[in-house]
Scaffold this active site. Structure first.
Site, PDB file in Angstrom:
ATOM      1  CD  GLU A 246      75.074  11.220  74.734  1.00 24.31           C
ATOM      2  OE1 GLU A 246      75.960  11.260  73.875  1.00 24.31           O
ATOM      3  OE2 GLU A 246      74.246  12.117  74.895  1.00 24.31           O
ATOM      4  CD  GLU A 389      86.191  21.223  81.164  1.00 24.65           C
ATOM      5  OE1 GLU A 389      87.435  21.096  81.178  1.00 24.65           O
ATOM      6  OE2 GLU A 389      85.465  20.662  80.313  1.00 24.65           O
TER       7      GLU A 389
END
Length: 402
Positions: A246, A389
């Site tokens: 992905e 993050e």
């Protein structure tokens, strides 16, 4: 890394260009250009999938023995780049690029024979059941449970941000099969039929007013034991494999460059408010140049990953770097488009779709009409597939060794 194409690869590129010229219809191209969501709408995406399937090119990332083209990594890159430059819609990623590789790498022969032909034929439309209300970036904390009862599993729980669940008839799901072990070790991967009692889909509208994502509730949902992929407890390993695809399974740079080129061309006709054209404004040119350099740098990284794959190596954690860069560049390009159109770029019609005979009339032009919605929807890029993050943490630990 040699990025020069061989004569055979040049010939293949021309073949792809000729095919796109003859088969990419105005309707499909215009539908893709007027879709503000991250994923192309099914009516456009499935029509384009059908064209490619008839050509035998839909499974272009699949092995030949599993119904794919068996193309080399370079051929796959050429195909993606030429499609992007021609304005073709993105393919239906959840089935073709995410669950299909899981099935042909981890699935049984029966699963391959059952599901892969249906994905190519467009008979199954997939959604992804990973994130939960309390398990997004910390996916290993998921609470959806799957309990084995004889020759089936019974699943209870909910999934959120489930893209196109309202269109899908199948969902691949991570569920906890063992709560007594380390949380990553107790997760399994299932293929779930959406058309059964116990499944309900609640829409979630984005800031732009689009219905792209949903929350899915599962209450005593039954899954045959034969639709467990891999072994019990192997779900975390499979999920990491899927997320690598992905995050780095596509080349993002060509599409970004295509969009940037269009913005640059349109800026030649936009007044700068001082008697000149926006394309000649120094601040505008500086923004354009910075973005172009960033996208070109991303393309080099994508080509390096391509080189690894061509040598038989896994794409590895470097895919987190491409995901991080592509997400932020996508947001910057979409912001540039809003700024290009000024007040016209702030229009936000609520009607959908923004293409076809019943589309609302745009103010100024179709590209201005879609600009604000696309900008708002692209906020999701730095969240889905792992937040920025999360990507920075992966890069720090596994790429930089910090």
């Amino acid at each position: 890394m040699d990025i020069e194409l061989t004569p055979e690869e040049e010939s293949f590129r021309q073949e792809v260009r000729d095919f796109l010229k003859n088969n990419l219809t105005d309707r499909i191209r215009e539908g893709a250009a007027s879709s503000p969501t991250v994923f192309v709408e099914p009516d456009i995406g499935q029509d384009w999938n059908a064209v490619l399937n008839e050509q035998g090119w839909l499974g272009y990332q699949w092995p030949k023995e599993d119904g794919g083209t068996g193309w080399t990594p370079v051929q796959r890159y050429i195909f993606e780049k030429e499609c992007a430059l021609a304005g073709a819609p993105n393919l239906t990623v959840l089935g073709l690029k995410l669950v299909a590789p899981v099935i042909f790498n981890f699935g049984t022969q029966e699963q391959k024979e059952k599901y892969l032909p249906r994905i190519l034929a467009g008979e199954d439309y997939w959604c992804q059941g990973f994130s939960e209300p309390n398990a997004g970036s910390d996916l290993a904390s998921l609470q959806t449970r799957a309990v084995k009862q004889g020759d089936k599993y019974v699943i209870n729980g909910s999934k959120i941000w489930t893209t196109h669940a309202h269109w899908a008839n199948k969902m691949f799901v991570l569920a906890r099969t063992d709560a007594t072990v380390k949380k990553q070790a107790g997760i399994s991967f299932f293929l779930v039929d959406m058309n059964q009692p116990g499944i309900s889909v609640r829409p979630i509208l984005t800031m732009a007013g689009d219905h792209e994502v949903n929350q899915v509730f599962m209450e005593d949902v039954e899954v045959p034991a034969g639709d467990l992929v891999g072994e019990e407890g192997q779900g975390w390993t499979i999920a990491k494999f899927l997320l690598e695809n992905e995050r780095g399974g596509s080349c993002h740079a060509p599409k970004l460059l295509f969009d940037l080129d269009q913005i640059e061309e349109m800026s030649k006709d936009v007044p700068d408010g001082r008697g000149g054209k926006l394309a000649d404004d120094l601040d505008w040119r500086r923004r354009m140049a910075k973005l172009r350099l960033g996208i070109q740098s991303l393309e080099v990284i994508e080509l390096k990953i391509l080189s690894r794959i061509a040598k038989g190596q896994k794409p590895g954690p470097q895919t987190s770097l491409t995901k991080l860069l592509a997400s932020n560049l996508r947001q910057d390009v979409d912001l540039l488009a809003v700024d290009l159109f000024g007040p016209a770029g702030l229009q936000l019609p609520t009607a959908r779709p923004l293409y076809g005979e019943n589309a609302p009339a745009p103010f100024r032009c179709e590209k201005a009409q879609v600009a604000a919605a696309r900008y708002l929807n692209s906020r999701a890029w730095t969240i889905f597939g792992g937040t920025d993050e999360v990507q920075r943490t992966i890069i720090a630990k596994t790429v930089l060794g910090l």
